[in-house]
Design a protein around this motif. Structure first.
Motif, mmCIF file in Angstrom:
data_model
loop_
_atom_site.group_PDB
_atom_site.id
_atom_site.type_symbol
_atom_site.label_atom_id
_atom_site.label_comp_id
_atom_site.label_asym_id
_atom_site.label_seq_id
_atom_site.Cartn_x
_atom_site.Cartn_y
_atom_site.Cartn_z
ATOM 1 N N THR A 11 0.826 -1.204 0.000
ATOM 2 C CA THR A 11 0.000 0.000 0.000
ATOM 3 C C THR A 11 0.861 1.255 0.000
ATOM 4 O O THR A 11 0.603 2.208 -0.749
ATOM 5 N N MET A 14 2.464 1.644 -3.464
ATOM 6 C CA MET A 14 1.513 2.140 -4.461
ATOM 7 C C MET A 14 1.207 3.622 -4.254
ATOM 8 O O MET A 14 1.055 4.365 -5.221
ATOM 9 N N LEU A 15 1.122 4.052 -3.005
ATOM 10 C CA LEU A 15 0.904 5.465 -2.730
ATOM 11 C C LEU A 15 2.075 6.300 -3.232
ATOM 12 O O LEU A 15 1.880 7.352 -3.849
ATOM 13 N N ILE A 17 4.159 5.523 -5.638
ATOM 14 C CA ILE A 17 4.125 5.512 -7.104
ATOM 15 C C ILE A 17 3.083 6.498 -7.615
ATOM 16 O O ILE A 17 3.330 7.261 -8.556
ATOM 17 N N PHE A 18 1.921 6.515 -6.993
ATOM 18 C CA PHE A 18 0.865 7.450 -7.393
ATOM 19 C C PHE A 18 1.311 8.892 -7.233
ATOM 20 O O PHE A 18 1.134 9.720 -8.136
ATOM 21 N N VAL A 19 1.892 9.225 -6.096
ATOM 22 C CA VAL A 19 2.371 10.590 -5.850
ATOM 23 C C VAL A 19 3.460 10.945 -6.858
ATOM 24 O O VAL A 19 3.502 12.071 -7.368
ATOM 25 N N ILE A 21 3.783 9.808 -9.964
ATOM 26 C CA ILE A 21 3.158 10.042 -11.273
ATOM 27 C C ILE A 21 2.477 11.402 -11.304
ATOM 28 O O ILE A 21 2.575 12.138 -12.293
ATOM 29 N N VAL A 22 1.782 11.750 -10.237
ATOM 30 C CA VAL A 22 1.122 13.064 -10.179
ATOM 31 C C VAL A 22 2.164 14.173 -10.225
ATOM 32 O O VAL A 22 2.002 15.156 -10.960
ATOM 33 N N TRP A 23 3.248 14.035 -9.467
ATOM 34 C CA TRP A 23 4.308 15.046 -9.465
ATOM 35 C C TRP A 23 4.917 15.175 -10.857
ATOM 36 O O TRP A 23 5.148 16.283 -11.345
ATOM 37 N N SER A 25 3.538 14.450 -13.775
ATOM 38 C CA SER A 25 2.612 14.994 -14.763
ATOM 39 C C SER A 25 2.374 16.490 -14.595
ATOM 40 O O SER A 25 2.039 17.168 -15.562
#
Length: 56
Positions: A11, A14-15, A17-19, A21-23, A25
């Motif tokens: 978890t 994954m968090l 990785i998500f942060v 990707i947002v950073w 983009s």
């Protein structure tokens, strides 16, 4: 290490990785590439539709 520790670690991974990707983009270096990609539907001709005179 039991199953719950593995789930917690996954978890958190994954968090992160998500942060990431947002950073990535929203970074300023990618803005020009994204702006160009956003304009692609408006600059290319669409040859997939029917001819204007062949409507039924």
């Amino acid at each position: 290490m039991d199953t719950n520790d593995l789930r917690a670690a996954l978890t958190v991974l994954m968090l992160l990785i998500f942060v990431g990707i947002v950073w990535w983009s929203y970074s300023g270096k990618r803005r020009q590439a994204f702006d160009e990609a956003a304009q692609l539907p408006f600059t290319e001709e669409d040859d997939s539709g029917p001819e204007p005179g062949n409507r039924r």
